[in-house]
Design an enzyme around this catalytic site. Structure first.
Site, PDB file in Angstrom:
ATOM      1  CD  GLU A   1      48.720  90.448  -5.814  1.00 52.41           C
ATOM      2  OE1 GLU A   1      47.946  90.934  -6.655  1.00 52.41           O
ATOM      3  OE2 GLU A   1      49.893  90.092  -6.075  1.00 52.41           O
TER       4      GLU A   1
ATOM      5  CE  LYS B   1      45.943  90.655  -9.072  1.00 48.27           C
ATOM      6  NZ  LYS B   1      47.392  90.418  -9.158  1.00 48.27           N
TER       7      LYS B   1
END
Length: 122
Positions: free
Chosen positions: A21, A100
């Site tokens: 990420e 997200k």
């Protein structure tokens, strides 16, 4: 209390607990609501009597596209404190929903999000 809503803002950032990420990054969406008194702005039609939502957008963008964080909770908190600090005279409260849409979790779901409220938000 009156409200200004900034809906479905989309940014690209490098937040997350997993190495992938922070290297690859990902999309984030944010919804921000500001508790303000819009009476004078509505009566006078004067931008100086309200909160310029283009400036709020810029604050949100600088946070989400800025320094990587492990937790989206931390990103949402920074958005809230930055907006409340910059517009302290007008903003009485803030609600931040940080989404997200594509976290690296196996399974079927639309997204994950955090939802925080700070200040006076009725």
């Amino acid at each position: 209390m009156d409200y200004i809503h900034l809906n479905e803002m989309e940014f690209y950032g490098y937040h997350g607990a997993l190495r992938e990420e922070t290297v690859l990054g990902q999309r984030f969406r944010a919804n921000v609501s500001l508790a303000v008194d819009l009476t004078e702005a509505g009566v006078t039609d004067d931008l100086q009597k309200t909160v310029n939502y283009a400036e709020v957008f810029d604050v949100c963008r600088s946070v989400v596209e800025g320094e990587p964080r492990k937790l989206i909770e931390s990103v949402a908190e920074e958005i809230a404190s930055s907006v409340m600090g910059r517009f302290a005279a007008q903003v009485k409260g803030i609600r931040v929903v940080l989404i997200k849409p594509d976290p690296p979790i196996r399974g079927h779901y639309a997204s994950v999000s955090v939802d925080i409220t700070r200040g006076q938000f009725v």
